[in-house]
Design a protein around this motif. Structure first.
Motif, PDB file in Angstrom:
ATOM      1  N   UNK A   1      14.620  -5.525   5.526  1.00  0.00           N
ATOM      2  CA  UNK A   1      14.036  -6.504   6.445  1.00  0.00           C
ATOM      3  C   UNK A   1      12.952  -7.312   5.738  1.00  0.00           C
ATOM      4  N   UNK A   2      12.155  -6.610   4.946  1.00  0.00           N
ATOM      5  CA  UNK A   2      11.068  -7.265   4.218  1.00  0.00           C
ATOM      6  C   UNK A   2      11.640  -8.291   3.241  1.00  0.00           C
ATOM      7  N   UNK A   3      12.693  -7.909   2.510  1.00  0.00           N
ATOM      8  CA  UNK A   3      13.320  -8.842   1.570  1.00  0.00           C
ATOM      9  C   UNK A   3      13.868 -10.058   2.318  1.00  0.00           C
ATOM     10  N   UNK A   4      14.503  -9.797   3.473  1.00  0.00           N
ATOM     11  CA  UNK A   4      15.052 -10.902   4.269  1.00  0.00           C
ATOM     12  C   UNK A   4      13.924 -11.823   4.741  1.00  0.00           C
ATOM     13  N   UNK A   5      12.839 -11.227   5.208  1.00  0.00           N
ATOM     14  CA  UNK A   5      11.700 -12.027   5.672  1.00  0.00           C
ATOM     15  C   UNK A   5      11.079 -12.810   4.516  1.00  0.00           C
ATOM     16  N   UNK A   6      10.996 -12.191   3.341  1.00  0.00           N
ATOM     17  CA  UNK A   6      10.460 -12.895   2.177  1.00  0.00           C
ATOM     18  C   UNK A   6      11.359 -14.069   1.807  1.00  0.00           C
ATOM     19  N   UNK A   7      12.670 -13.872   1.894  1.00  0.00           N
ATOM     20  CA  UNK A   7      13.615 -14.955   1.598  1.00  0.00           C
ATOM     21  C   UNK A   7      13.440 -16.085   2.612  1.00  0.00           C
ATOM     22  N   UNK A   8      13.292 -15.709   3.898  1.00  0.00           N
ATOM     23  CA  UNK A   8      13.072 -16.722   4.933  1.00  0.00           C
ATOM     24  C   UNK A   8      11.764 -17.468   4.675  1.00  0.00           C
ATOM     25  N   UNK A   9      10.728 -16.719   4.316  1.00  0.00           N
ATOM     26  CA  UNK A   9       9.433 -17.329   4.038  1.00  0.00           C
ATOM     27  C   UNK A   9       9.549 -18.312   2.875  1.00  0.00           C
ATOM     28  N   UNK A  10      10.251 -17.902   1.836  1.00  0.00           N
ATOM     29  CA  UNK A  10      10.441 -18.771   0.683  1.00  0.00           C
ATOM     30  C   UNK A  10      11.180 -20.049   1.097  1.00  0.00           C
TER      31      UNK A  10
ATOM     32  N   UNK B   1      11.279 -21.357   4.114  1.00  0.00           N
ATOM     33  CA  UNK B   1      10.378 -22.150   4.951  1.00  0.00           C
ATOM     34  C   UNK B   1       9.341 -22.870   4.087  1.00  0.00           C
ATOM     35  N   UNK B   2       8.850 -22.203   3.033  1.00  0.00           N
ATOM     36  CA  UNK B   2       7.885 -22.846   2.136  1.00  0.00           C
ATOM     37  C   UNK B   2       8.534 -24.040   1.425  1.00  0.00           C
ATOM     38  N   UNK B   3       9.814 -23.879   1.024  1.00  0.00           N
ATOM     39  CA  UNK B   3      10.531 -25.006   0.411  1.00  0.00           C
ATOM     40  C   UNK B   3      10.659 -26.149   1.415  1.00  0.00           C
ATOM     41  N   UNK B   4      11.049 -25.789   2.664  1.00  0.00           N
ATOM     42  CA  UNK B   4      11.166 -26.813   3.709  1.00  0.00           C
ATOM     43  C   UNK B   4       9.832 -27.516   3.928  1.00  0.00           C
ATOM     44  N   UNK B   5       8.746 -26.727   3.985  1.00  0.00           N
ATOM     45  CA  UNK B   5       7.412 -27.308   4.181  1.00  0.00           C
ATOM     46  C   UNK B   5       7.047 -28.240   3.033  1.00  0.00           C
TER      47      UNK B   5
END
Length: 143
Positions: A71-80, A82-86
């Motif tokens: 879950x943590x890896x998935x959340x980190x991937x999502x965060x990454x 989202x950071x690219x999108x931002x």
């Protein structure tokens, strides 16, 4: 001889009592050892059960840890992501802010030109109005 026989009989009886005492002691010792063995077996069973429970808990905890890691890896991937999108949105925002600034500048320039043109026309209207008044007065005078 009779004395020796009595003494021998006493010794035999004494030895028999000692043997009986030792047998009794041995039986008690064996009984106590048997009880100790049973107690140790019970304790060993309890420890084995505790160990099995701890191993089960450890396996369950490992499963939970792996799930949390995933879950943590998935959340980190999502965060990454989202950071690219931002980052892309910030670039787009800066670009649009630049466009807005350019449009504002262009608008101000056009507004200045419009006001200058308006002044010129207003001045021209005033001049023409003055001429018209003169011509009207002259026409009225001539009439």
């Amino acid at each position: 001889v009779a004395m020796e026989t009595v003494s021998l009989e006493h010794q035999i009886q004494s030895v028999q009592r000692h043997i009986a005492f030792l047998k009794k002691e041995q039986m008690e010792l064996l009984h106590d050892l048997h009880l100790e063995i049973l107690r140790l077996q019970k304790h060993c069973s309890e420890l084995t059960h505790d160990l099995e429970m701890k191993e089960l808990e450890a396996r369950q905890q490992d499963v939970l840890d792996r799930e949390l890691e995933e879950k943590c890896r998935a959340m980190e991937a999502q965060l990454e992501e989202k950071e690219k999108d931002n980052l892309e949105l910030r670039k787009e925002l800066r670009h649009k802010e630049t466009l807005v600034a350019a449009l504002r500048s262009s608008l101000r320039t056009k507004e200045r030109r419009f006001l200058e043109e308006l002044k010129r026309r207003s001045h021209r209207v005033t001049i023409l109005d003055t001429e018209l008044q003169k011509q009207t007065e002259a026409a009225a005078y001539l009439s």
